[in-house]
Structure formats: structure tokens, C-alpha cells
Design a protein around this motif. Structure first.
Motif, PDB file in Angstrom:
ATOM      1  N   ALA A   1      31.842  12.826  35.025  1.00 45.64           N
ATOM      2  CA  ALA A   1      30.558  12.924  34.323  1.00 45.64           C
ATOM      3  C   ALA A   1      30.776  13.079  32.818  1.00 45.64           C
ATOM      4  O   ALA A   1      30.073  12.462  32.011  1.00 45.64           O
ATOM      5  N   GLN A   2      31.756  13.878  32.427  1.00 44.76           N
ATOM      6  CA  GLN A   2      32.034  14.075  31.002  1.00 44.76           C
ATOM      7  C   GLN A   2      32.513  12.781  30.337  1.00 44.76           C
ATOM      8  O   GLN A   2      32.162  12.509  29.188  1.00 44.76           O
TER       9      GLN A   2
ATOM     10  N   SER B   1      27.117   4.083  31.513  1.00 43.13           N
ATOM     11  CA  SER B   1      26.253   4.364  32.661  1.00 43.13           C
ATOM     12  C   SER B   1      26.856   3.893  33.975  1.00 43.13           C
ATOM     13  O   SER B   1      26.219   4.000  35.008  1.00 43.13           O
TER      14      SER B   1
ATOM     15  N   TRP C   1      26.089  17.637  41.739  1.00 39.53           N
ATOM     16  CA  TRP C   1      26.808  16.726  40.867  1.00 39.53           C
ATOM     17  C   TRP C   1      26.056  15.433  40.578  1.00 39.53           C
ATOM     18  O   TRP C   1      25.841  15.089  39.412  1.00 39.53           O
TER      19      TRP C   1
ATOM     20  N   CYS D   1      23.968  12.736  32.112  1.00 34.22           N
ATOM     21  CA  CYS D   1      25.049  11.883  31.603  1.00 34.22           C
ATOM     22  C   CYS D   1      24.704  10.396  31.607  1.00 34.22           C
ATOM     23  O   CYS D   1      25.511   9.581  31.181  1.00 34.22           O
TER      24      CYS D   1
ATOM     25  N   TYR E   1      24.328   8.376  34.194  1.00 29.60           N
ATOM     26  CA  TYR E   1      24.979   7.609  35.258  1.00 29.60           C
ATOM     27  C   TYR E   1      23.932   6.801  36.022  1.00 29.60           C
ATOM     28  O   TYR E   1      23.008   7.363  36.574  1.00 29.60           O
TER      29      TYR E   1
ATOM     30  N   LEU F   1      31.636   9.727  31.244  1.00 28.71           N
ATOM     31  CA  LEU F   1      30.434   8.892  31.083  1.00 28.71           C
ATOM     32  C   LEU F   1      29.654   9.327  29.850  1.00 28.71           C
ATOM     33  O   LEU F   1      29.249   8.491  29.032  1.00 28.71           O
TER      34      LEU F   1
ATOM     35  N   THR G   1      33.577  16.519  37.683  1.00 28.88           N
ATOM     36  CA  THR G   1      33.039  17.036  36.425  1.00 28.88           C
ATOM     37  C   THR G   1      33.600  16.232  35.255  1.00 28.88           C
ATOM     38  O   THR G   1      32.870  15.860  34.332  1.00 28.88           O
TER      39      THR G   1
ATOM     40  N   ALA H   1      24.668  14.227  37.012  1.00 26.06           N
ATOM     41  CA  ALA H   1      25.296  13.087  36.331  1.00 26.06           C
ATOM     42  C   ALA H   1      24.253  12.044  35.954  1.00 26.06           C
ATOM     43  O   ALA H   1      24.323  11.447  34.880  1.00 26.06           O
TER      44      ALA H   1
ATOM     45  N   HIS I   1      19.476   5.649  40.206  1.00 20.42           N
ATOM     46  CA  HIS I   1      20.894   5.317  40.318  1.00 20.42           C
ATOM     47  C   HIS I   1      21.065   4.276  41.417  1.00 20.42           C
ATOM     48  O   HIS I   1      20.420   4.367  42.455  1.00 20.42           O
TER      49      HIS I   1
END
Length: 140
Positions: free
Chosen positions: A48-49, A57, A81, A89, A91, A51, A45, A85, A120
Motif C-alpha cells: 500500500a505504501q 493505482s 487492508w 492509497c 488502489y 502505491l 502494508t 488501500a 476496485h
């Protein structure tokens, strides 16, 4: 000539550490040994925060000392997750330094195969210099 700024420790718990690298990506270093699910979820978590906070990315995931993912960890990463993300976020690129443990490698392959439809890209590397070179070469 200016020295590059040092990396910054973003978060740490019993599972691993998250660093903010000055080259524009987040680095996750797993510690060896069994993981407790609450700590595992907290670590990812925070990844992700980090990023989202930096609007980056890319992540370098150092799995070299990592134990295999448990079925519960794989399920959470696959269904919650990683999709979150990517969606929330930004990612997009993950460079994984492959685990020494063959079962950890197999678990990572399961995660990658289960998430092929996401926007991704994961690449695996034995060599850290090659992993960072690839991360720095892909778009932000």
C-alpha cells in the motif's frame, strides 16, 4: 533507442517481494509456504505504501506459489487492508496470477466476493503476459 528502466525492489521479507515496475504498477510476488501474520501484514502494508508513494493505482499479484490465506489473513485483508488501500492509497486495479494450489484460489475468491462493493477491480490470469497487458491497458 532507450532501454526501459529496470524494475526496482521496493521491499522484501520472508513472505514475498514487492517490485516497482517501470510500466507504472507494483508487483507482489508471494513465496511458498506458511506465513507469519506480522510478516504478512508488513508485506501488504509496504505494498500500500508503494502505491501511495508512486501514486499508482495498479498491482500485479503473483500468487502462483502462494499457500492458501488463513482465516485471520482473510479477515484482516477484507476488513482492514483492502478497504484502506482503496480509500487511502488509490488502489484500483489488481491483476492476480492464480495460485497453483486450489485452496489458495478458493481463498482469493472469498476475498474478491467479500469486497465487491469497493471501487476496485480484480482480474485473474493464468498467463503473466495477459495480466501485464491488461494492467497496462487500464487507467492509472
Amino acid at each position: 533507442m532507450l532501454k526501459p528502466s529496470p524494475r526496482t525492489l521496493y521491499f522484501e521479507n520472508s513472505i514475498g517481494r514487492i517490485w516497482e515496475e517501470p510500466q507504472g504498477y507494483v508487483r507482489l510476488e508471494y513465496r511458498p509456504g506458511a506465513r507469519e501474520m506480522v510478516q504478512f501484514r508488513a508485506l501488504l502494508t509496504h505494498l500500500a505504501q508503494a502505491l501511495l508513494r508512486r501514486q499508482w493505482s495498479k498491482a500485479l499479484i503473483d500468487q502462483r506459489a502462494m499457500a492458501p490465506y488463513t482465516p485471520a489473513e482473510l479477515d484482516w485483508m477484507t476488513n482492514e487492508w483492502l478497504p484502506g488501500a482503496v480509500r487511502d492509497c488509490g488502489y484500483r486495479h489488481g491483476a492476480a496470477l492464480v495460485a497453483h494450489d486450489v485452496f489458495a484460489r478458493l481463498a482469493m475468491n472469498q476475498l474478491v466476493m467479500a469486497n465487491r462493493g469497493l471501487a476496485h477491480v480484480y482480474r485473474t490470469f493464468e498467463n503473466e503476459a495477459e495480466a501485464t497487458e491488461w494492467l497496462e491497458s487500464v487507467g492509472s
